[in-house]
Enzyme design. Sequence first.
Site, mmCIF file in Angstrom:
data_model
loop_
_atom_site.group_PDB
_atom_site.id
_atom_site.type_symbol
_atom_site.label_atom_id
_atom_site.label_comp_id
_atom_site.label_asym_id
_atom_site.label_seq_id
_atom_site.Cartn_x
_atom_site.Cartn_y
_atom_site.Cartn_z
ATOM 1 N N GLU A 1 17.918 -4.064 6.737
ATOM 2 C CA GLU A 1 17.566 -5.363 7.358
ATOM 3 C C GLU A 1 18.082 -6.514 6.482
ATOM 4 O O GLU A 1 18.659 -7.488 6.981
ATOM 5 C CB GLU A 1 16.040 -5.480 7.502
ATOM 6 C CG GLU A 1 15.615 -6.858 7.990
ATOM 7 C CD GLU A 1 14.118 -7.110 7.809
ATOM 8 O OE1 GLU A 1 13.323 -6.175 8.017
ATOM 9 O OE2 GLU A 1 13.760 -8.243 7.459
ATOM 10 N N HIS B 1 16.641 -2.918 12.734
ATOM 11 C CA HIS B 1 16.927 -3.627 11.477
ATOM 12 C C HIS B 1 18.021 -4.680 11.621
ATOM 13 O O HIS B 1 18.172 -5.537 10.756
ATOM 14 C CB HIS B 1 17.407 -2.645 10.404
ATOM 15 C CG HIS B 1 16.365 -1.678 9.937
ATOM 16 N ND1 HIS B 1 15.048 -2.005 9.799
ATOM 17 C CD2 HIS B 1 16.471 -0.381 9.541
ATOM 18 C CE1 HIS B 1 14.380 -0.955 9.340
ATOM 19 N NE2 HIS B 1 15.216 0.041 9.193
ATOM 20 N N HIS C 1 12.722 5.245 10.538
ATOM 21 C CA HIS C 1 12.462 6.078 9.356
ATOM 22 C C HIS C 1 11.425 7.133 9.713
ATOM 23 O O HIS C 1 10.330 7.152 9.151
ATOM 24 C CB HIS C 1 11.952 5.218 8.204
ATOM 25 C CG HIS C 1 12.949 4.199 7.739
ATOM 26 N ND1 HIS C 1 14.176 4.541 7.232
ATOM 27 C CD2 HIS C 1 12.914 2.849 7.716
ATOM 28 C CE1 HIS C 1 14.845 3.451 6.909
ATOM 29 N NE2 HIS C 1 14.100 2.412 7.209
ATOM 30 N N SER D 1 6.740 2.919 12.150
ATOM 31 C CA SER D 1 7.742 3.822 12.718
ATOM 32 C C SER D 1 7.186 5.243 12.884
ATOM 33 O O SER D 1 7.941 6.192 13.035
ATOM 34 C CB SER D 1 8.991 3.835 11.834
ATOM 35 O OG SER D 1 8.631 4.026 10.485
#
Length: 286
Positions: free
Chosen positions: A128, A76, A41, A267
Amino acid sequence: MNIEIGKFAGFCDGVKHAVEQSFYHAAKTSDTIYVDGNLIHNPQTLDLLKKSGVETLTDSEDMSILSGKTVIVRAHGVSPERREQLKSHASNIINLTCKYVSRAQGIVKKYSNNGYRIIIIGNSKHPEIIGVVGFASKDNTFVISKEEDINLLPEHSQKTLVIAQTTLEKSTFDRLVSLLQEKYNTKDIRVKNTICNATEIRQKEVVDIANRNDVVLIIGGFESSNTKNLYKIASSIKPSFYIEFKEDLEKIDLSIYNNIGIMAGASTPDWVIKEIANEIESKYSI
Ligand code: SF4
């Protein structure tokens, strides 16, 4: 004005591994490699990956595009069903599922096969969780994210496994677990805390950073669950801002604060954190 950047701000091991491996595989071929969904992300990293030949396979895309290609399973993870779909179209699968997500998938599979009801505390729409749910029996698996969801669960007690999304806020997990223990026979409930180490460390550090500083900047993609949780924690302690790009600094005024704490989601690349810290230094002549 002082700036303090969190020691654990930025990439966790799972994201670091996924990003490094994606660049590594892209460098080995001139062919396009696909990732099943956004690798992370973080829009800046996605741009760099694209320039290196790593494209995102979106949900709306026809999977025939994968024919003869390599596809990456991101950190994920995916459900077994999705994996089969990818396998039937792509010529090669690179599995970059994070070890913490694999652990949650394995636990759910084992307990579901042993007849347990599965309750996952997290966001049912998060990739996820969609993947983890795929490892359990569909008719006896529930995803909850807030207190009211508990009222929608079956009334009768039965042996039940409770786990968490890896990036869940620990206090949310603890609170909902105790409510579940009140609703059902405590002896029926097995609790496995599957919140990952990286998440717990960052959540603890953001509390310290917020306590030590006058304001907190949380840096990360707006879609990132773990970054959203860091912002939630920081803003419950001190004034906080959630920013994604250095340009977002234009919208906020930090001149009234002496001590600025910076924390970033798992991230967020180091270079984005440094770029934003440098921009603050030059904007406020530190
Ligand atoms: S946040 Fe945790 S579960 Fe997610 S990729 Fe990083 S280490 Fe793995």
